[in-house]
Motif scaffolding. Structure first.
Motif, PDB file in Angstrom:
ATOM      1  N   GLU A 239       0.287  -1.777  -2.084  1.00  8.71           N
ATOM      2  CA  GLU A 239       1.840  -2.241  -2.422  1.00  8.71           C
ATOM      3  C   GLU A 239       2.753  -1.198  -1.740  1.00  8.71           C
ATOM      4  OE1 GLU A 239       2.791  -4.823  -3.720  1.00  8.71           O
ATOM      5  OE2 GLU A 239       1.119  -5.678  -4.818  1.00  8.71           O
ATOM      6  N   TYR A 240       3.836  -1.407  -1.836  1.00 13.54           N
ATOM      7  CA  TYR A 240       4.829  -0.442  -1.487  1.00 13.54           C
ATOM      8  C   TYR A 240       4.900   0.681  -2.526  1.00 13.54           C
ATOM      9  CZ  TYR A 240       9.155   1.524   0.404  1.00 13.54           C
ATOM     10  OH  TYR A 240      10.209   2.491   0.668  1.00 13.54           O
ATOM     11  N   GLY A 241       4.533   1.893  -1.763  1.00 13.77           N
ATOM     12  CA  GLY A 241       4.664   3.123  -2.553  1.00 13.77           C
ATOM     13  C   GLY A 241       3.106   3.395  -3.041  1.00 13.77           C
ATOM     14  N   GLY A 242       2.225   2.548  -2.569  1.00 16.73           N
ATOM     15  CA  GLY A 242       0.837   2.591  -2.897  1.00 16.73           C
ATOM     16  C   GLY A 242       0.022   3.915  -2.348  1.00 16.73           C
ATOM     17  N   VAL A 243      -1.191   4.409  -3.073  1.00 22.79           N
ATOM     18  CA  VAL A 243      -1.625   5.700  -2.720  1.00 22.79           C
ATOM     19  C   VAL A 243      -3.192   5.585  -2.702  1.00 22.79           C
ATOM     20  CG1 VAL A 243      -1.840   8.106  -3.461  1.00 22.79           C
ATOM     21  CG2 VAL A 243       0.329   7.042  -3.743  1.00 22.79           C
ATOM     22  N   ILE A 244      -3.879   6.074  -1.754  1.00 23.81           N
ATOM     23  CA  ILE A 244      -5.162   6.121  -1.449  1.00 23.81           C
ATOM     24  C   ILE A 244      -5.687   7.708  -1.902  1.00 23.81           C
ATOM     25  CG2 ILE A 244      -7.501   5.966  -0.378  1.00 23.81           C
ATOM     26  CD1 ILE A 244      -5.946   3.895   1.438  1.00 23.81           C
ATOM     27  N   ALA A 245      -6.458   7.838  -2.945  1.00 22.99           N
ATOM     28  CA  ALA A 245      -7.083   9.245  -3.509  1.00 22.99           C
ATOM     29  C   ALA A 245      -8.317   9.240  -2.897  1.00 22.99           C
ATOM     30  CB  ALA A 245      -6.895   9.350  -4.935  1.00 22.99           C
ATOM     31  N   ILE A 246      -8.660  10.115  -1.817  1.00 18.57           N
ATOM     32  CA  ILE A 246      -9.968  10.162  -1.187  1.00 18.57           C
ATOM     33  C   ILE A 246     -10.569  11.471  -1.870  1.00 18.57           C
ATOM     34  CG2 ILE A 246     -11.143  10.584   0.901  1.00 18.57           C
ATOM     35  CD1 ILE A 246      -8.996   9.251   2.390  1.00 18.57           C
ATOM     36  N   SER A 247     -11.993  11.408  -2.382  1.00 16.36           N
ATOM     37  CA  SER A 247     -12.641  12.433  -2.810  1.00 16.36           C
ATOM     38  C   SER A 247     -14.014  12.445  -2.532  1.00 16.36           C
ATOM     39  CB  SER A 247     -12.741  12.092  -4.438  1.00 16.36           C
ATOM     40  OG  SER A 247     -13.325  10.878  -4.840  1.00 16.36           O
TER      41      SER A 247
END
Length: 332
Positions: A239-247
């Protein structure tokens, strides 16, 4: 007590040995706080450290275990007293400093977190480094504007430690949760943890002709310990402003992506590192895990299963091969 048991790896030239050893307190490294370890979690990083000439282990011999929970036995630091229940995770624990797969551990006081109200010592290690990493992923996403109102939270590698705990944590935080796994037989188990839907990883790949211009946005955020080839596809489903947090990078460390999702949807990728995290944030994450983000008792019971030090050889092989479901908790 004259001796105690610990799981140690040794490397002498090309000779590699791993197994349970008898140690004495004098063999423990320096540190202000001596802890009677009650529980430790088995993490993917522990599996890597168990391999011959691991690039993560900075000296040998090494007692493995990157997290632990137990009670203080002795302390030369005024912040901790005998009997205090405490947690220690990350830093050099289990890589350059004897770790948690041991009945006793001596660690620097600056690494120690008081066990917050709302968590038992076992709960803390059912969550452990994996659950802490999942919670830190969610924390960083919310700092960047992600919220349940934006859309669903996708959790990749859903049957692993970060994935399983991430599902339960995101559910408690109010998100609709979508779990991604290749293991069709695990779908019902994932739903007991809080997943609202379960998808196969290949369903996340864009088909020929699809792009951010015509694909349906689905996810406010992604708790992603897998990475690899899926990242550019997930970017275009945000979505607009979405984030993927890669760990993590169980799917591989490399990917090639277009800049357009970043420019047109204000997408973001955040890297997650729990090893050298500042203590103020560390305590805040544990506070949330003990309170508003604490998984339900049912979810915790499905995530964690107890093993002993003698079971570690098998558990470490399981986690490296991707056959571990949930979290193995070493009961000491």
């Amino acid at each position: 007590m004259s001796t105690f048991r610990a799981y140690m790896v040794e490397q002498d030239g090309h000779a590699h040995r791993a197994g349970v050893r008898e140690l004495t307190l004098d063999q423990l490294p320096e540190g202000e706080v001596l802890i009677r370890v009650r529980y430790s979690g088995v993490n993917y990083k522990d599996g890597i450290c168990s391999q011959p000439a691991s690039r993560l282990v900075t000296r040998y011999p090494m007692v493995l275990g990157i997290d632990l929970a137990g009670e203080v036995v002795e302390s030369r630091d005024a912040r901790f007293r005998p009997g205090d229940p405490v947690i220690c995770t990350s830093y050099d624990l289990g890589t350059g400093h004897f770790g948690g797969f041991s009945e006793y551990a001596r660690v620097p006081a600056d690494w120690v977190v008081p066990l917050p109200d709302g968590l038992s010592l076992r709960d803390a290690m059912v969550l452990g480094t994996a659950g802490f990493t999942a919670a830190l992923s969610l924390y960083r996403m919310e700092q960047n504007g992600v919220s349940p109102a934006m859309g669903a939270m996708l959790v990749t590698g859903a049957t692993g430690g970060v994935g399983a705990t991430g599902i339960a944590i995101a559910k408690r935080a109010g998100y609709r949760v979508v779990a991604s796994t290749r293991k069709d037989e695990a779908a019902e188990w994932l739903k007991t943890l809080g997943a609202d839907d379960v998808v196969r990883p290949d369903a996340l790949l864009l088909q020929e002709g699809e792009s951010y211009l015509n694909v349906q946005a689905r996810y406010a955020g992604v708790i992603d310990p897998v990475s690899g080839k899926y990242v550019p596809h997930l970017l275009q489903r945000l979505e607009y402003g979405g984030v993927i947090a890669i760990s993590g990078y169980t799917g591989g460390p490399d990917f090639t992506a277009s800049v357009f999702p970043f420019l047109r949807r204000q997408a973001a990728i955040i890297g997650i590192d729990s090893v050298w995290l500042d203590m103020e944030t560390r305590r805040e994450i544990w506070r949330r895990l003990a309170g508003p983000w604490k998984p339900s008792d049912e979810a915790l019971s499905h995530i964690g299963h107890d093993i002993t030090l003698d079971d570690l050889d098998s558990a470490l092989k399981q986690i490296l091969s991707g056959r571990m479901k949930g979290r193995a908790v070493v009961n000491l």
